[in-house]
Design a protein around this motif. Structure first.
Motif: not given
Length: 234
Positions: A73-96
Motif C-alpha cells: 500500500v505504501v509502495g502504491y502511494g509512492v507510485l501514484l506520486q511518481i505517476e503524477r510526475k509523468g513516469f510509468k512506474p510499476m510495483l515489484k512485489w512486495v515493496n519496490d
C-alpha cells in the motif's frame, strides 16, 4: 496527519532507527539527506547517497486491522506520486517501485511493539549508481532535477490519504489497482523465500500475499523476493 511533526537531518545512521529508539508523536517524519546505515528488507544495505529522498514515518499498529499488505500500500502511494510526475512506474512485489525495469523506490516496514515504522527511499536526483545495482533515479530517467522538499510534501499528502483509506476500507479497496501495476504478473518467476520456488505468478490475495502456481499446486508467500525465471536476482 503524517508530517505534522518533521525532523530533517543532514545525515544519520538510519531514519528507521531514530523512530524506533526514541519517543515521537505518531505521524512524525524523519528525513535525511544521507544515511550510512540505510537498509532494506532482510538487512540489505540501501545505497543512501546524497541526491536521494530518504524518510521514515511513525504509525500506530492498533490503527490498522491489516499490517501484512502495508508495504504494498505504501509502495502504491509512492507510485501514484511518481505517476503524477509523468513516469510509468510499476510495483515489484512486495515493496519496490520500478521504472523502465530499474528500481527507483524501496519500502521497509518494521514493527516495534505498538509502533509501526515505515521507511521509504526514493532515487530522486542521484546521477549514477554502482554498476551492480539494477537502480536508476528520476533525474537519470529525465535529466531533470526534482525539488526534494516539494516532492516529499506531495508524497506525504498522497500517503496520508492512501493510508487513511487503507485504515477504513482495508486492502481489498487497493487490490485491483495494485494488480494492474504489478511486475511479472502472469509470468514464470522464481520466488526466493526459504528456498527458490519456480512457478507462474498468478495473483495476489486479499492479504497482499503472492500466489504462485507450481507443479505441486498453488503456493502462498507472505514475504520473499521475486524475479523472472532466468534473470538476475534484483
Amino acid at each position: 496527519m503524517i508530517g505534522d511533526f518533521m525532523l530533517w537531518l543532514e545525515e544519520t545512521g538510519s531514519t528507521q532507527n531514530i523512530l524506533k529508539e526514541f519517543s515521537f508523536p505518531y505521524g512524525t517524519v524523519v528525513v535525511a539527506n544521507r544515511q550510512w546505515e540505510g537498509r532494506g528488507r532482510f538487512g540489505r544495505k540501501w545505497h543512501s547517497e546524497e541526491g536521494g529522498l530518504y524518510f521514515s514515518f511513525l504509525l500506530r499498529a492498533e490503527d490498522f486491522k491489516e499490517l501484512l499488505p502495508l508495504p504494498l500500500v505504501v509502495g502504491y502511494g509512492v507510485l501514484l506520486q511518481i505517476e503524477r510526475k509523468g513516469f510509468k512506474p510499476m510495483l515489484k512485489w512486495v515493496n519496490d517501485v520500478y521504472v523502465s525495469g530499474k528500481k527507483v523506490c524501496g519500502v521497509l516496514v518494521e514493527r516495534s511493539k505498538e509502533k509501526v515504522v515505515v521507511g521509504v527511499g526514493i532515487n530522486l536526483n542521484q546521477k549514477e549508481f554502482p554498476s551492480d545495482l539494477m537502480a536508476t533515479s528520476l533525474y537519470m530517467l529525465r535529466n531533470e532535477v526534482f525539488e526534494k522538499k516539494d516532492f516529499l510534501l506531495e508524497t506525504l499528502e498522497i500517503l496520508d490519504r492512501v493510508l487513511e483509506e487503507f485504515k477504513n476500507f482495508g486492502f481489498e479497496k487497493f487490490r485491483p489497482a495494485i494488480r494492474q501495476r504489478l511486475m511479472f504478473l502472469g509470468e514464470e518467476v522464481v520466488v526466493y523465500s526459504q528456498e527458490p520456488v519456480v512457478g507462474i505468478f498468478e495473483d495476489i490475495d486479499q492479504e497482499g500475499s503472492l500466489l504462485l502456481r507450481t507443479a505441486q499446486g498453488l503456493l502462498k508467500f507472505n514475504a520473499g523476493k521475486v524475479s523472472l525465471r532466468g534473470s538476475k536476482i534484483f
